[in-house]
Design an enzyme around this catalytic site. Structure first.
Site, PDB file in Angstrom:
ATOM      1  N   LYS A  79      62.440 -86.908-105.484  1.00 16.43           N
ATOM      2  CA  LYS A  79      63.360 -86.779-106.627  1.00 16.43           C
ATOM      3  C   LYS A  79      64.001 -88.135-106.892  1.00 16.43           C
ATOM      4  CE  LYS A  79      67.253 -83.916-108.273  1.00 16.43           C
ATOM      5  NZ  LYS A  79      68.206 -82.831-107.947  1.00 16.43           N
ATOM      6  N   SER A 156      68.411 -79.044-111.512  1.00 18.96           N
ATOM      7  CA  SER A 156      68.021 -80.371-111.945  1.00 18.96           C
ATOM      8  C   SER A 156      66.713 -80.882-111.333  1.00 18.96           C
ATOM      9  CB  SER A 156      69.145 -81.357-111.628  1.00 18.96           C
ATOM     10  OG  SER A 156      69.296 -81.498-110.224  1.00 18.96           O
ATOM     11  N   SER A 180      70.272 -76.643-107.833  1.00 17.84           N
ATOM     12  CA  SER A 180      69.210 -77.520-108.330  1.00 17.84           C
ATOM     13  C   SER A 180      67.918 -77.565-107.538  1.00 17.84           C
ATOM     14  CB  SER A 180      69.730 -78.946-108.470  1.00 17.84           C
ATOM     15  OG  SER A 180      70.388 -79.060-109.695  1.00 17.84           O
TER      16      SER A 180
HETATM   17  N1  GLN Z   1      73.004 -76.403-112.917  1.00 19.46           N
HETATM   18  C1  GLN Z   1      74.101 -76.874-112.155  1.00 19.46           C
HETATM   19  C2  GLN Z   1      74.840 -77.944-112.901  1.00 19.46           C
HETATM   20  O1  GLN Z   1      74.498 -78.199-114.005  1.00 19.46           O
HETATM   21  C3  GLN Z   1      73.656 -77.338-110.807  1.00 19.46           C
HETATM   22  C4  GLN Z   1      73.073 -78.692-110.778  1.00 19.46           C
HETATM   23  C5  GLN Z   1      72.733 -79.166-109.399  1.00 19.46           C
HETATM   24  O2  GLN Z   1      72.647 -78.381-108.451  1.00 19.46           O
HETATM   25  N2  GLN Z   1      72.560 -80.478-109.258  1.00 19.46           N
HETATM   26  O3  GLN Z   1      75.738 -78.537-112.428  1.00 19.46           O
END
Ligand code: GLN
Length: 485
Positions: A79, A156, A180
């Site tokens: 990532k 994400s 995410s």
């Molecule tokens: N969807 C969540 C957010 O927008 C989680 C994102 C994440 O875990 N990095 O913050």
């Protein structure tokens, strides 16, 4: 013979060790998939095929010399939130799009030390803020399960999940602040675990919300997740929040039986908007665990309804503080101006995308004098209540079963993320509590919707009890018998 990229990591390692296949052969197969399919899915934002093949040649020598590092010759995607020494690391933000780290993150260093090969850097929502990969500066990832309509891969870690599903890497690293790892894994029909907070070092991972961020693997199956987490986890003096808790051999839980294990079903998770097909799979998954000898118990997590507002106060608050460092002076994108203030303003205006700016605004607002008590402090108190809910629930059960997401993967642009972010935030209803409480949780594929799209189930464990997650998930995986892409 089926394609080499169909093999799981555990299957590949057996063949590598028996010299039935070579690391170069295996890596070339992944490189070929990556090069042929990336334009279609937009999963990688940087590819390092040459580097990967050079690493594969080294692995070849290692095998000839008989060394047996646990991930020797296994090609991974990383990532693009993990700093990789000498390889561009962007967090999928314009503000970092020419940033080349001088050092390696602890987690990726662990993987390299264990013999892994890196194929490149994977797409994500900008600074990991999002649930659909649509906030990335490099554009959205396309879910490999898409049919006529292009669907989101989740976020994400959308690039990580899509790359694993489309066999453009054997497995990938992800990070999870509010879901995410788990949500994209669910949307792409792959398996991912967010370990307990502190299990993996955060050193060298671009920070989003430091009290919630955790690294973890996304892989083809439960067994591979265990192999990867064995490598990624461990105390690190460079991260004061990393834990000294002993890291067990997670692979040793694979295949253990779950007779008498108490599986909790939280009643508050039957939320409005829960897709009926998801609800049906949830019941089915409980039945499967019961058939494997587990006992199903009803539990209550009464503060569930406050989890989203609490998360969306705390995460932006920490983000606004973490992102203060991107000032156009020390890192990345600089847009000159008249004097220092203007340089800051211009660089940040130009460098950050819309969702990131929104979170900085929310975060600075809830932290500002006069609102701190009303929002931030309040959220911290509710966070404790949410954690207490889990402590109470775990007096009645050993593990908790819930869906990962209330919905199936949706079309790109469908949720109008940038105009109405609340639509998107609501999808995190089953994942954010886990981060607020610091607990480990896994998502694994359970089956397909009528439209032929994957659904994921979530297993939440007690702190530092990933082992119970692995043994339960493995049994569920066997019963579900999900057919990978
Ligand atoms: N969807 C969540 C957010 O927008 C989680 C994102 C994440 O875990 N990095 O913050």
């Amino acid at each position: 013979m089926s394609d080499l990229t169909d093999l799981t990591i555990s299957e590949s390692l057996k063949k590598l060790r028996n010299k039935e296949i070579s690391p170069v052969e295996l890596t070339k197969a992944y490189v070929e998939n990556m090069e042929n399919n990336n334009a279609k899915y937009n999963a990688y934002v940087t590819t390092t095929a040459e580097l990967a093949l050079a690493q594969a040649k080294e692995a070849e020598i290692k095998y000839l010399n008989g060394t047996n590092r646990p991930l020797e010759g296994i090609a991974l995607g990383i990532k693009d939130l993990f700093c990789t020494k000498g390889v561009r690391t962007t967090a999928c933000s314009h503000i970092l799009d020419n940033f080349i780290p001088q050092y390696e993150s602890t987690v990726t260093q662990h993987l390299l030390n264990d013999g892994a090969i890196f194929l490149g850097k994977l797409n994500l929502d900008e600074f990991a803020m999002g649930g659909s990969n649509e906030t990335s500066y490099f554009g959205p990832v396309i879910n490999p399960w898409s049919k006529e309509v292009k669907l989101v891969a989740g976020g994400s870690s959308g690039g990580s999940a899509a790359a694993v599903a489309a066999k453009m890497c054997a497995a990938a690293t992800g990070t999870d602040t509010g879901g995410s790892i788990r949500e994209p894994a669910a949307f792409c029909g792959v398996t991912g675990i967010k370990p307990t907070y502190g299990r993996c070092s955060r050193y060298g991972i671009v920070a989003f919300a430091s009290s919630l961020d955790q690294a973890g693997p996304i892989a083809k199956d439960v067994t591979d997740c265990a192999l990867l987490l064995n490598s990624m986890a461990g105390y690190d003096a460079n991260d004061s929040t990393s834990s000294k808790e002993v890291v067990p051999d997670f692979s040793s839980f694979i295949g253990q039986d779950i007779k008498g294990l108490k599986v909790g079903i939280p009643q508050e998770y039957r939320v409005d908007g829960l897709n009926p097909e998801v609800a049906a799979y949830w019941d089915k998954a409980a039945e499967m665990l019961k058939a494997s000898g587990a006992e199903i118990v009803s539990i209550s997590l009464p503060h569930t309804k406050y989890a989203l507002p609490t998360y969306y106060v705390i995460a932006p608050a920490e983000a606004s503080s973490n992102l203060a460092r991107y000032d156009g002076v020390r890192y990345g994108e600089r847009v000159e101006g008249n004097g220092l203030d203007e340089l800051y303003i211009n660089s940040r205006t130009e460098g950050f995308g819309k969702e990131v700016k929104r979170r900085i605004l929310i975060g600075t607002y809830v932290l500002s004098a006069g609102y701190y008590d009303a929002y931030y402090l309040k959220a911290q108190k509710v966070r404790r209540l949410i954690k207490n809910d889990f402590d109470e629930a775990f007096k009645k059960c050993d593990i908790i079963l819930t869906p990962t997401s209330p919905i199936e993967p949706f079309a790109i642009g469908d949720k109008k993320m940038l105009e109405n972010p609340i639509n998107m935030y609501l999808n995190d209803v089953f994942t954010v509590s886990v981060n607020l409480a610091g607990l480990p949780a896994m998502s694994l594929p359970i089956g397909l919707s009528q439209k032929g799209l994957p659904f994921g189930m979530q297993l939440i464990g007690k702190a530092f009890d990933e082992g119970t997650i692995f043994k339960t998930a493995y049994q569920l995986e066997r019963s579900a018998n999900f057919v990978r892409m």
